[in-house]
Write a protein that holds these residues in place. Structure first.
Motif, PDB file in Angstrom:
ATOM      1  N   GLN A  78       0.830  -1.210   0.000  1.00  0.00           N
ATOM      2  CA  GLN A  78       0.000   0.000   0.000  1.00  0.00           C
ATOM      3  C   GLN A  78       0.864   1.259   0.000  1.00  0.00           C
ATOM      4  OE1 GLN A  78      -3.319   0.969   0.166  1.00  0.00           O
ATOM      5  NE2 GLN A  78      -3.918  -1.086  -0.448  1.00  0.00           N
ATOM      6  N   ASP A 111      -5.565 -10.151  -3.259  1.00  0.00           N
ATOM      7  CA  ASP A 111      -5.596  -9.228  -2.132  1.00  0.00           C
ATOM      8  C   ASP A 111      -6.411  -9.871  -1.017  1.00  0.00           C
ATOM      9  OD1 ASP A 111      -8.479  -8.264  -2.193  1.00  0.00           O
ATOM     10  OD2 ASP A 111      -7.857  -7.610  -4.183  1.00  0.00           O
ATOM     11  N   THR A 113      -8.760  -1.382  -1.385  1.00  0.00           N
ATOM     12  CA  THR A 113      -8.587  -2.288  -0.249  1.00  0.00           C
ATOM     13  C   THR A 113      -7.590  -1.665   0.723  1.00  0.00           C
ATOM     14  OG1 THR A 113      -6.675  -3.588  -1.015  1.00  0.00           O
ATOM     15  CG2 THR A 113      -8.846  -4.252  -1.851  1.00  0.00           C
ATOM     16  N   ASP A 114      -7.436  -2.305   1.858  1.00  0.00           N
ATOM     17  CA  ASP A 114      -6.469  -1.831   2.848  1.00  0.00           C
ATOM     18  C   ASP A 114      -5.196  -2.663   2.839  1.00  0.00           C
ATOM     19  OD1 ASP A 114      -8.141   0.186   3.769  1.00  0.00           O
ATOM     20  OD2 ASP A 114      -9.154  -1.177   5.160  1.00  0.00           O
ATOM     21  N   GLY A 115      -5.081  -3.610   1.898  1.00  0.00           N
ATOM     22  CA  GLY A 115      -3.933  -4.504   1.901  1.00  0.00           C
ATOM     23  C   GLY A 115      -3.033  -4.324   0.698  1.00  0.00           C
ATOM     24  N   SER A 117      -9.064  -8.524   0.555  1.00  0.00           N
ATOM     25  CA  SER A 117     -10.438  -8.034   0.657  1.00  0.00           C
ATOM     26  C   SER A 117     -11.409  -9.073   0.101  1.00  0.00           C
ATOM     27  CB  SER A 117     -10.599  -6.727  -0.126  1.00  0.00           C
ATOM     28  OG  SER A 117     -11.954  -6.359  -0.195  1.00  0.00           O
TER      29      SER A 117
END
Length: 156
Positions: free
Chosen positions: A29, A98, A73-75, A100
């Motif tokens: 990220q 990913d 996403t956060d990853g 998510s």
């Protein structure tokens, strides 16, 4: 005491479907600038691919897939690319995974929209593509067939 030496000549060793070429990379990220390096490595993997336009398409789809992971996403994005088969009859498969569970969905962007065209690109440029849920996360993938749209090994 015994010494055993083994040697294998890769020029004469033939695997069914040729020797696959593979790349696996992670784009964090915090490192979106690495997308350019991913495109470069994909181009190197396909250095002798017959159709330059397919290489350009693969680069575009990979950029889109990784950017979507980083934006939505956060990853991190995990990419695995593999070219397999004999020259002129190879298959490229690229997967971006990913963590998510949210699956991509088709959007209908307006003419001036700056986003929402990822799945449209996949439909137009890839010979095959899909999304695979993975329990925890998902993988979106595409394939390109060097032989011009027919799956490698398929007779016409």
């Amino acid at each position: 005491m015994a010494l055993l030496l083994l040697s294998r000549d890769l020029a004469t060793a033939r695997l069914p479907g040729g020797i696959p070429r593979r790349a696996a990379l992670t784009v964090a990220q915090a490192e979106p600038e690495r997308i350019a390096g991913v495109r470069r490595q994909l181009r190197e993997l396909l250095h002798d691919w017959a159709d330059e336009e397919q290489i350009d398409s693969a680069e575009l789809m990979v950029s889109e897939m990784i950017t979507n992971v980083l934006l939505h996403t956060d990853g991190d994005a995990l990419l695995v690319a593999e070219a397999r088969g004999e020259p002129g009859d190879r298959r490229l498969r690229v997967e971006v995974a990913d963590t998510s569970d949210e699956l991509p969905h088709r959007r209908h962007p307006g003419e001036l929209a700056s986003s929402g065209r990822g799945l449209v690109l996949m439909e137009v440029l890839a010979d095959a593509w899909g999304v695979d849920p993975r329990g925890e996360g998902k993988s979106i993938w595409f394939e390109l067939y060097e032989c011009g749209g027919a799956e490698p090994g398929a007779s016409s």
